[in-house]
Write a protein that holds these residues in place. Structure first.
Motif, PDB file in Angstrom:
ATOM      1  N   VAL A   2       0.802  -1.224   0.000  1.00  0.00           N
ATOM      2  CA  VAL A   2       0.000   0.000   0.000  1.00  0.00           C
ATOM      3  C   VAL A   2       0.840   1.282   0.000  1.00  0.00           C
ATOM      4  N   PRO A   3       1.894   1.412   0.816  1.00  0.00           N
ATOM      5  CA  PRO A   3       2.695   2.656   0.743  1.00  0.00           C
ATOM      6  C   PRO A   3       3.306   2.885  -0.642  1.00  0.00           C
ATOM      7  N   ARG A   4       3.762   1.812  -1.285  1.00  0.00           N
ATOM      8  CA  ARG A   4       4.328   1.930  -2.639  1.00  0.00           C
ATOM      9  C   ARG A   4       3.263   2.372  -3.639  1.00  0.00           C
ATOM     10  N   LEU A   5       2.057   1.818  -3.500  1.00  0.00           N
ATOM     11  CA  LEU A   5       0.964   2.204  -4.399  1.00  0.00           C
ATOM     12  C   LEU A   5       0.589   3.667  -4.208  1.00  0.00           C
ATOM     13  N   ASN A   6       0.592   4.101  -2.977  1.00  0.00           N
ATOM     14  CA  ASN A   6       0.264   5.501  -2.682  1.00  0.00           C
ATOM     15  C   ASN A   6       1.279   6.438  -3.335  1.00  0.00           C
ATOM     16  N   LYS A   7       2.530   6.036  -3.301  1.00  0.00           N
ATOM     17  CA  LYS A   7       3.581   6.845  -3.939  1.00  0.00           C
ATOM     18  C   LYS A   7       3.419   6.836  -5.458  1.00  0.00           C
ATOM     19  N   ASP A  26     -10.316  -6.379   2.538  1.00  0.00           N
ATOM     20  CA  ASP A  26     -11.215  -6.528   3.681  1.00  0.00           C
ATOM     21  C   ASP A  26     -10.698  -5.715   4.866  1.00  0.00           C
ATOM     22  N   LEU A  27     -11.625  -5.170   5.638  1.00  0.00           N
ATOM     23  CA  LEU A  27     -11.251  -4.503   6.882  1.00  0.00           C
ATOM     24  C   LEU A  27     -10.866  -5.535   7.944  1.00  0.00           C
ATOM     25  N   GLU A  28     -11.476  -6.736   7.859  1.00  0.00           N
ATOM     26  CA  GLU A  28     -11.274  -7.796   8.855  1.00  0.00           C
ATOM     27  C   GLU A  28     -11.728  -7.278  10.228  1.00  0.00           C
ATOM     28  N   GLN A  29     -10.891  -7.446  11.257  1.00  0.00           N
ATOM     29  CA  GLN A  29     -11.300  -7.085  12.620  1.00  0.00           C
ATOM     30  C   GLN A  29     -10.840  -5.700  13.056  1.00  0.00           C
ATOM     31  N   GLU A  30     -10.273  -4.930  12.145  1.00  0.00           N
ATOM     32  CA  GLU A  30      -9.861  -3.573  12.509  1.00  0.00           C
ATOM     33  C   GLU A  30     -11.097  -2.738  12.788  1.00  0.00           C
ATOM     34  N   PRO A  31     -11.005  -1.802  13.735  1.00  0.00           N
ATOM     35  CA  PRO A  31     -12.211  -1.071  14.136  1.00  0.00           C
ATOM     36  C   PRO A  31     -12.750  -0.062  13.122  1.00  0.00           C
ATOM     37  N   CYS A  32     -11.869   0.546  12.310  1.00  0.00           N
ATOM     38  CA  CYS A  32     -12.323   1.646  11.447  1.00  0.00           C
ATOM     39  C   CYS A  32     -11.508   1.684  10.154  1.00  0.00           C
ATOM     40  N   PRO A  33     -12.170   1.760   8.991  1.00  0.00           N
ATOM     41  CA  PRO A  33     -11.426   1.815   7.720  1.00  0.00           C
ATOM     42  C   PRO A  33     -10.461   2.995   7.633  1.00  0.00           C
ATOM     43  N   SER A  34     -10.929   4.188   8.007  1.00  0.00           N
ATOM     44  CA  SER A  34     -10.076   5.387   7.899  1.00  0.00           C
ATOM     45  C   SER A  34      -8.834   5.254   8.756  1.00  0.00           C
ATOM     46  N   ASP A  35      -9.000   4.730   9.982  1.00  0.00           N
ATOM     47  CA  ASP A  35      -7.849   4.556  10.880  1.00  0.00           C
ATOM     48  C   ASP A  35      -6.893   3.499  10.340  1.00  0.00           C
ATOM     49  N   ALA A  36      -7.448   2.414   9.778  1.00  0.00           N
ATOM     50  CA  ALA A  36      -6.601   1.349   9.226  1.00  0.00           C
ATOM     51  C   ALA A  36      -5.743   1.885   8.088  1.00  0.00           C
ATOM     52  N   ILE A  37      -6.338   2.707   7.235  1.00  0.00           N
ATOM     53  CA  ILE A  37      -5.596   3.282   6.105  1.00  0.00           C
ATOM     54  C   ILE A  37      -4.564   4.296   6.589  1.00  0.00           C
ATOM     55  N   ALA A  38      -4.992   5.203   7.469  1.00  0.00           N
ATOM     56  CA  ALA A  38      -4.094   6.255   7.956  1.00  0.00           C
ATOM     57  C   ALA A  38      -2.896   5.674   8.700  1.00  0.00           C
ATOM     58  N   SER A  39      -3.126   4.603   9.475  1.00  0.00           N
ATOM     59  CA  SER A  39      -2.022   4.025  10.251  1.00  0.00           C
ATOM     60  C   SER A  39      -0.964   3.400   9.342  1.00  0.00           C
ATOM     61  N   ARG A  40      -1.350   2.948   8.169  1.00  0.00           N
ATOM     62  CA  ARG A  40      -0.388   2.327   7.258  1.00  0.00           C
ATOM     63  C   ARG A  40       0.257   3.329   6.309  1.00  0.00           C
ATOM     64  N   GLY A  58       0.418   6.775   7.233  1.00  0.00           N
ATOM     65  CA  GLY A  58       0.860   7.952   7.977  1.00  0.00           C
ATOM     66  C   GLY A  58       0.065   9.189   7.608  1.00  0.00           C
ATOM     67  N   GLY A  59      -1.108   8.994   7.026  1.00  0.00           N
ATOM     68  CA  GLY A  59      -1.961  10.102   6.620  1.00  0.00           C
ATOM     69  C   GLY A  59      -2.968   9.643   5.586  1.00  0.00           C
ATOM     70  N   ALA A  60      -3.533  10.585   4.869  1.00  0.00           N
ATOM     71  CA  ALA A  60      -4.543  10.261   3.856  1.00  0.00           C
ATOM     72  C   ALA A  60      -3.873   9.765   2.577  1.00  0.00           C
ATOM     73  N   PRO A  61      -4.595   8.914   1.806  1.00  0.00           N
ATOM     74  CA  PRO A  61      -4.025   8.474   0.525  1.00  0.00           C
ATOM     75  C   PRO A  61      -3.974   9.610  -0.495  1.00  0.00           C
ATOM     76  N   HIS A  62      -3.082   9.473  -1.456  1.00  0.00           N
ATOM     77  CA  HIS A  62      -2.988  10.423  -2.573  1.00  0.00           C
ATOM     78  C   HIS A  62      -4.349  10.482  -3.272  1.00  0.00           C
ATOM     79  N   PRO A  63      -4.754  11.652  -3.780  1.00  0.00           N
ATOM     80  CA  PRO A  63      -6.059  11.761  -4.454  1.00  0.00           C
ATOM     81  C   PRO A  63      -6.259  10.787  -5.618  1.00  0.00           C
ATOM     82  N   GLN A  64      -5.179  10.347  -6.261  1.00  0.00           N
ATOM     83  CA  GLN A  64      -5.307   9.394  -7.379  1.00  0.00           C
ATOM     84  C   GLN A  64      -5.234   7.940  -6.920  1.00  0.00           C
TER      85      GLN A  64
END
Length: 197
Positions: free
Chosen positions: A45-50, A62-76, A78-84
């Motif tokens: 995911v970090p490589r794809l974001n770049k 899948d989100l699986e057992q993580e509590p929140c999609p936004s938090d799962a993404i941000a934690s991996r 370090g912030g929001a994904p690139h707009p593209q």
């Protein structure tokens, strides 16, 4: 149109064309990159974001057992994904999105509509729910294909993936399903925003 599409696993490969098609977008299923597991997916995911600085990328897991999609993404990231980089997570699993089209799922499984849970995103294990529903089917190929044989250690039947992939391709309606799946509704909204940009 996306330059690249990445997914966590085999079931998402079948779901993505229907998901994108509902938003006026298309993808050749043979070009979808299957990461074959959530660990492999998140590792990339970090490589794809770049890479999204230069390419339009869609990814689904899948989100699986993580509590929140936004938090799962941000934690991996370090912030929001690139707009593209459009990264969507199904709550809790892609099976939840399929179960959300309750009328179509009941018909496909050969069970009563009332047996399909009304709130699939609240299920702790949607895959197990699907297996249990298949056990109640009046259709032998569904019972034998989706549910594992008694006495085996397999969590699902030998035709679990082919049958659910067939359902995703031929019966599943993302718009109808989104009425019972907030994460799917958000995914459709974001994809339509992208398609209209």
């Amino acid at each position: 149109m996306f330059d690249a599409v990445f997914v966590e696993g085999d079931l998402e490969v079948a779901v993505v064309p229907a998901l994108l098609g509902a938003c006026g977008l298309s993808v050749d299923p043979h070009t979808i990159i299957n990461k074959r597991g959530i660990q492999n997916f998140w590792k990339d995911v970090p490589r794809l974001n770049k890479a999204a600085q230069h390419k339009r990328i869609f990814a689904l897991a899948d989100l699986e057992q993580e509590p929140c999609p936004s938090d799962a993404i941000a934690s991996r990231l370090g912030g929001a994904p690139h707009p593209q980089f459009i990264l969507r997570l199904s709550v809790r699993m892609t099976e939840s999105w399929l179960l959300a089209d309750a009328a179509a799922m009941a018909y496909y499984l050969g069970i009563a509509r009332k047996l399909v849970p009304a709130d699939p995103e609240a299920l702790p294990n949607p895959k197990q729910t699907l297996v249990n529903l298949a056990r109640r089917s009046r259709l032998r190929h569904i019972r034998d294909g989706i549910a594992p044989e008694p006495g085996t250690s397999r969590p699902v039947g030998v035709d679990y993936l082919p049958l659910l992939s067939d359902f995703a391709r031929t019966r599943w309606d993302p718009d109808r399903a989104s009425a019972s799946s907030p994460s799917l509704a958000r995914a459709l909204g974001r994809l339509r925003q992208y398609a209209g940009a």
